[in-house]
Motif scaffolding. Structure first.
Motif, PDB file in Angstrom:
ATOM      1  N   ASP A 189      25.417 -36.595  73.670  1.00  0.00           N
ATOM      2  CA  ASP A 189      24.175 -36.364  72.930  1.00  0.00           C
ATOM      3  C   ASP A 189      24.536 -36.267  71.451  1.00  0.00           C
ATOM      4  O   ASP A 189      25.073 -35.263  70.989  1.00  0.00           O
ATOM      5  CB  ASP A 189      23.550 -35.060  73.452  1.00  0.00           C
ATOM      6  CG  ASP A 189      22.255 -34.680  72.744  1.00  0.00           C
ATOM      7  OD1 ASP A 189      21.955 -35.234  71.671  1.00  0.00           O
ATOM      8  OD2 ASP A 189      21.559 -33.800  73.269  1.00  0.00           O
ATOM      9  N   ASP A 194      12.764 -34.484  73.296  1.00  0.00           N
ATOM     10  CA  ASP A 194      14.107 -34.909  72.879  1.00  0.00           C
ATOM     11  C   ASP A 194      14.462 -36.161  73.682  1.00  0.00           C
ATOM     12  O   ASP A 194      13.799 -36.493  74.665  1.00  0.00           O
ATOM     13  CB  ASP A 194      15.097 -33.762  73.179  1.00  0.00           C
ATOM     14  CG  ASP A 194      16.457 -33.946  72.520  1.00  0.00           C
ATOM     15  OD1 ASP A 194      16.660 -34.938  71.782  1.00  0.00           O
ATOM     16  OD2 ASP A 194      17.330 -33.087  72.764  1.00  0.00           O
ATOM     17  N   ASN A 195      15.509 -36.839  73.260  1.00  0.00           N
ATOM     18  CA  ASN A 195      16.059 -37.914  74.080  1.00  0.00           C
ATOM     19  C   ASN A 195      16.501 -37.300  75.413  1.00  0.00           C
ATOM     20  O   ASN A 195      16.989 -36.176  75.441  1.00  0.00           O
ATOM     21  CB  ASN A 195      17.295 -38.535  73.430  1.00  0.00           C
ATOM     22  CG  ASN A 195      17.083 -38.968  71.985  1.00  0.00           C
ATOM     23  OD1 ASN A 195      18.016 -38.889  71.179  1.00  0.00           O
ATOM     24  ND2 ASN A 195      15.900 -39.427  71.641  1.00  0.00           N
ATOM     25  N   ASP A 199      21.363 -40.458  72.448  1.00  0.00           N
ATOM     26  CA  ASP A 199      22.188 -40.179  73.630  1.00  0.00           C
ATOM     27  C   ASP A 199      22.913 -41.459  74.057  1.00  0.00           C
ATOM     28  O   ASP A 199      22.410 -42.563  73.831  1.00  0.00           O
ATOM     29  CB  ASP A 199      21.317 -39.744  74.814  1.00  0.00           C
ATOM     30  CG  ASP A 199      20.720 -38.345  74.668  1.00  0.00           C
ATOM     31  OD1 ASP A 199      21.012 -37.660  73.680  1.00  0.00           O
ATOM     32  OD2 ASP A 199      19.961 -37.962  75.580  1.00  0.00           O
ATOM     33  N   ASP A 255      20.459 -32.221  76.967  1.00  0.00           N
ATOM     34  CA  ASP A 255      19.534 -31.085  76.947  1.00  0.00           C
ATOM     35  C   ASP A 255      18.076 -31.529  76.931  1.00  0.00           C
ATOM     36  O   ASP A 255      17.184 -30.705  77.145  1.00  0.00           O
ATOM     37  CB  ASP A 255      19.843 -30.134  75.782  1.00  0.00           C
ATOM     38  CG  ASP A 255      19.635 -30.772  74.418  1.00  0.00           C
ATOM     39  OD1 ASP A 255      19.567 -32.019  74.336  1.00  0.00           O
ATOM     40  OD2 ASP A 255      19.536 -30.022  73.428  1.00  0.00           O
ATOM     41  N   GLY A 256      17.835 -32.817  76.706  1.00  0.00           N
ATOM     42  CA  GLY A 256      16.481 -33.335  76.819  1.00  0.00           C
ATOM     43  C   GLY A 256      15.931 -33.212  78.230  1.00  0.00           C
ATOM     44  O   GLY A 256      14.717 -33.205  78.439  1.00  0.00           O
TER      45      GLY A 256
HETATM   46 MN    MN Z   1      19.490 -33.547  72.865  1.00  0.00          MN
END
Ligand code: MN
Length: 269
Positions: A46, A241-242, A33, A202-203
Motif C-alpha cells: 500500500d 481508500d484503495n 496499492d 487497510d482499504g
Molecule cells: Mn491504504
C-alpha cells in the motif's frame, strides 16, 4: 489428524488456488496499492506519496519480492534480505526522481520457506497491511499492525473501537522507503491442510469488520469469488481508500477428512 498429516506445500499433492483483486475505491483518483500472487509469493503493498509516487513505491516492493518466486527453497532470512533490497531500491528511485521524494509503502505477505527440512509458511509485514489466517471456523490476524493506534491499543490507552475514529488512525510506524530501513516482522509456522490466507490493504480492514471478512471467506470456496466479494463489501461500506485483497487457499489430497475440528498447530502471535 496425525502429525504426518502435514501439507507439503511445494509437492504435487498440494494444490494452491489464488484469487486477487485491486480497486481504486470510490473516493481516490489513483490506485497506489500493488500486489503479487505467483510462484509461492503472495503479497500486498500500500503505497503513499503524492503524484503517483506511492504507486511507484508499492510496485517496486512487490516486483522485488516477485524475484524470490523462482528461488525455492527459501530461508526466512531471504525474505528479510529481500525486503531490505526493496527499501534500497525505493530510496534509490526516490533519489533519482525529485517528484517521488518521500514515497513509501507498506508490505504484507506470505511465502514458503524451508526450515528443519520441511516447508513452512513465512508471513511478514511492514506497516498496516495485514495477513489473516482462516482454518475451519477460526480466523486470526497473523500480522501485527505497525501503526500509532495499534501501539495505543497495546498500551491500554484506547480501545479497538476508539482506534477506528482516532485522529492518528492513518499513521504507520514502519514503512519501506525510510533510512534506516524498517525491520520486518516475520512469523514461520508449519502448514495445515485446509487453511486459507487473506492478505489485504487497510482499504479492506478499515471498511469491513473481521467478522464479515471471515464469513465471506467461508462462504466462497473459490478464492477469486471471495476476493471479488470482499472488494465489493469494502466499496459498499464507502470505498474511501484503495482496496486490495489476495486470497490463498491450500488444498491437499487429505482435505476430505478435514472438517476444521483440529486445533491449528501454527504458532500465531
Ligand atoms: Mn491504504
Amino acid at each position: 489428524m496425525s502429525p504426518t498429516h502435514y501439507a507439503s506445500i511445494t509437492t504435487a499433492d498440494t494444490r494452491i488456488r489464488v484469487g486477487a483483486r485491486s480497486h481504486v475505491g470510490r473516493v481516490r483518483q489513483l490506485n497506489e496499492d500493488s500486489f503479487v500472487a505467483e510462484g509461492y509469493v503472495y503479497a500486498v503493498a500500500d503505497g503513499m506519496g503524492g503524484h503517483a509516487a506511492g504507486e511507484v513505491a508499492s510496485q517496486i516492493a512487490v516486483l522485488t519480492l516477485r524475484d524470490l518466486g523462482g528461488n525455492h527453497p527459501l530461508r526466512p532470512d531471504d525474505i528479510v534480505d529481500n525486503i531490505r533490497e526493496s527499501n534500497r531500491r525505493i530510496l534509490k528511485s526516490a533519489g533519482s526522481r525529485p517528484e517521488t521524494e518521500g514515497m513509501g509503502t507498506t508490505m504484507a505477505g506470505v511465502t514458503v520457506v524451508r526450515t528443519g527440512g520441511a516447508d513452512h509458511w513465512c508471513v511478514f509485514n511492514v506497516g498496516d497491511s495485514r495477513v489473516y489466517r482462516l482454518l475451519g471456523n477460526r480466523m486470526s490476524q497473523v500480522t501485527h499492525d505497525h501503526s500509532e493506534v495499534r501501539e495505543l491499543i497495546d498500551a491500554g490507552l484506547i480501545t479497538v473501537d476508539e482506534a477506528k475514529k482516532h485522529p492518528l488512525r492513518n499513521v504507520i510506524t514502519r514503512s519501506l522507503g525510510t533510512d534506516p530501513g524498517p525491520t520486518p516482522d516475520v512469523w514461520v509456522f508449519p502448514p495445515c491442510p485446509g487453511e486459507r490466507f487473506l492478505i489485504c490493504s487497510d482499504g479492506l480492514s478499515n471498511e469491513v469488520t473481521d467478522r464479515d471478512i471471515m464469513v465471506t471467506l467461508r462462504e466462497h470456496d473459490d478464492p477469486q469469488a471471495a476476493a471479488d466479494e470482499l472488494v465489493e463489501l469494502a466499496l459498499k461500506a464507502g470505498g474511501r481508500d484503495n482496496v486490495t485483497v489476495v486470497v490463498v487457499a491450500v488444498d491437499t489430497d487429505q482435505d476430505d477428512d478435514d472438517d476444521g475440528d483440529t486445533a491449528p498447530r501454527a504458532h500465531l502471535s
